[in-house]
Scaffold this active site. Structure first.
Site, short mmCIF file in Angstrom:
data_model
loop_
_atom_site.label_atom_id
_atom_site.label_comp_id
_atom_site.label_asym_id
_atom_site.label_seq_id
_atom_site.Cartn_x
_atom_site.Cartn_y
_atom_site.Cartn_z
N CYS A 36 0.53 -0.92 -0.05
CA CYS A 36 -0.26 0.17 0.31
C CYS A 36 0.74 1.04 0.04
O CYS A 36 1.38 1.98 -1.14
CB CYS A 36 -1.28 -0.52 1.45
SG CYS A 36 -2.55 1.27 1.06
N HIS A 73 -3.97 -4.57 -0.04
CA HIS A 73 -3.81 -5.13 1.39
C HIS A 73 -4.19 -6.98 1.63
O HIS A 73 -5.18 -7.61 1.60
CB HIS A 73 -4.58 -4.97 2.18
CG HIS A 73 -3.71 -3.08 3.08
ND1 HIS A 73 -3.30 -2.56 3.77
CD2 HIS A 73 -4.61 -1.93 2.39
CE1 HIS A 73 -3.08 -1.16 3.64
NE2 HIS A 73 -3.98 -1.10 2.69
N GLU A 132 -3.20 -8.93 3.77
CA GLU A 132 -3.53 -9.60 5.38
C GLU A 132 -4.45 -9.10 5.38
O GLU A 132 -5.27 -9.59 6.36
CB GLU A 132 -2.43 -7.97 6.07
CG GLU A 132 -3.40 -7.02 6.26
CD GLU A 132 -2.00 -6.04 5.16
OE1 GLU A 132 -2.81 -4.77 5.96
OE2 GLU A 132 -1.64 -6.60 3.97
#
Length: 204
Positions: free
Chosen positions: A80, A186, A188
């Protein structure tokens, strides 16, 4: 050993938990000494470009990370804002970026967006690989990731782009030049697609 650079910006624990579930050795690096022995680096980031760059500088880890990436050629992935920091400059701020890639960061032109909520680009979106790359193994078809950003990465060398996405315009969503990788989304927060991407990075 994978070192997640913790300079006060990013979802550090989420990355660490994924790597641990993959049974990979991981360390959260909060100072230069914590980077010792790392053979992979993760540079997360959220928020404003200048704030992230200043926090990274103030952490005392920038010089060591720069040597590891530029001289020792240790693989790094920017996430990001961490990806945007790889560029030379950003329209979002006045501080210089890391300059690890020949790129600039630009703001989306809201006049070209037809969504009711124009900016930020927030939510799930497809990525479209434009070339074969080890970071994208098993993500070539129907891979979707979670995005949250108002600025996008613009490569001056198109060869550095490995995947694109569309949000009003087609933009670069993943990059690679030598040992340097970056993703705008992202992983995650992207469930099994994100886990696969982080596994791919660990296997480089």
């Amino acid at each position: 050993m994978i070192a997640i650079i913790d300079y006060g910006v990013g979802n550090i624990k989420a990355f660490a938990n994924i790597f641990k579930k993959l049974d990979l050795e991981v360390k959260i690096a909060k100072c230069t000494d914590d980077l010792n022995g790392a053979d992979k680096l993760v540079l997360p980031g959220v928020g404003h470009f200048d704030y992230a760059m200043q926090r990274f500088t103030d952490s005392g880890m920038l010089e060591t990370a720069n040597k590891m990436v530029k001289e020792d050629k240790i693989p790094v992935v920017g996430i990001c804002v961490g990806m945007q920091m790889l560029a030379k400059t950003s329209d979002e701020g006045s501080l210089p970026g890391l300059g690890w890639l020949d790129a600039t960061v630009k703001k989306f032109d809201a006049s070209k967006l037809h969504q009711s909520t124009r900016l930020p680009h927030m939510g799930w979106n497809d990525i479209m690989p434009v070339k074969s790359n080890p970071l994208l193994i098993n993500l070539e078809n129907d891979a979707r990731f979670y995005f949250l950003h108002s600025f996008y990465f613009s490569c001056n060398n198109e060869e550095d782009t490995i995947a694109k996405s569309n949000y009003g315009i087609e933009f670069t969503s993943a990059v690679n030049h030598q040992n340097i990788y970056g993703v705008q989304f992202h992983p995650e927060k992207s469930h099994h697609f994100g886990i696969q991407l982080l596994k791919n990075f660990a296997n480089l």
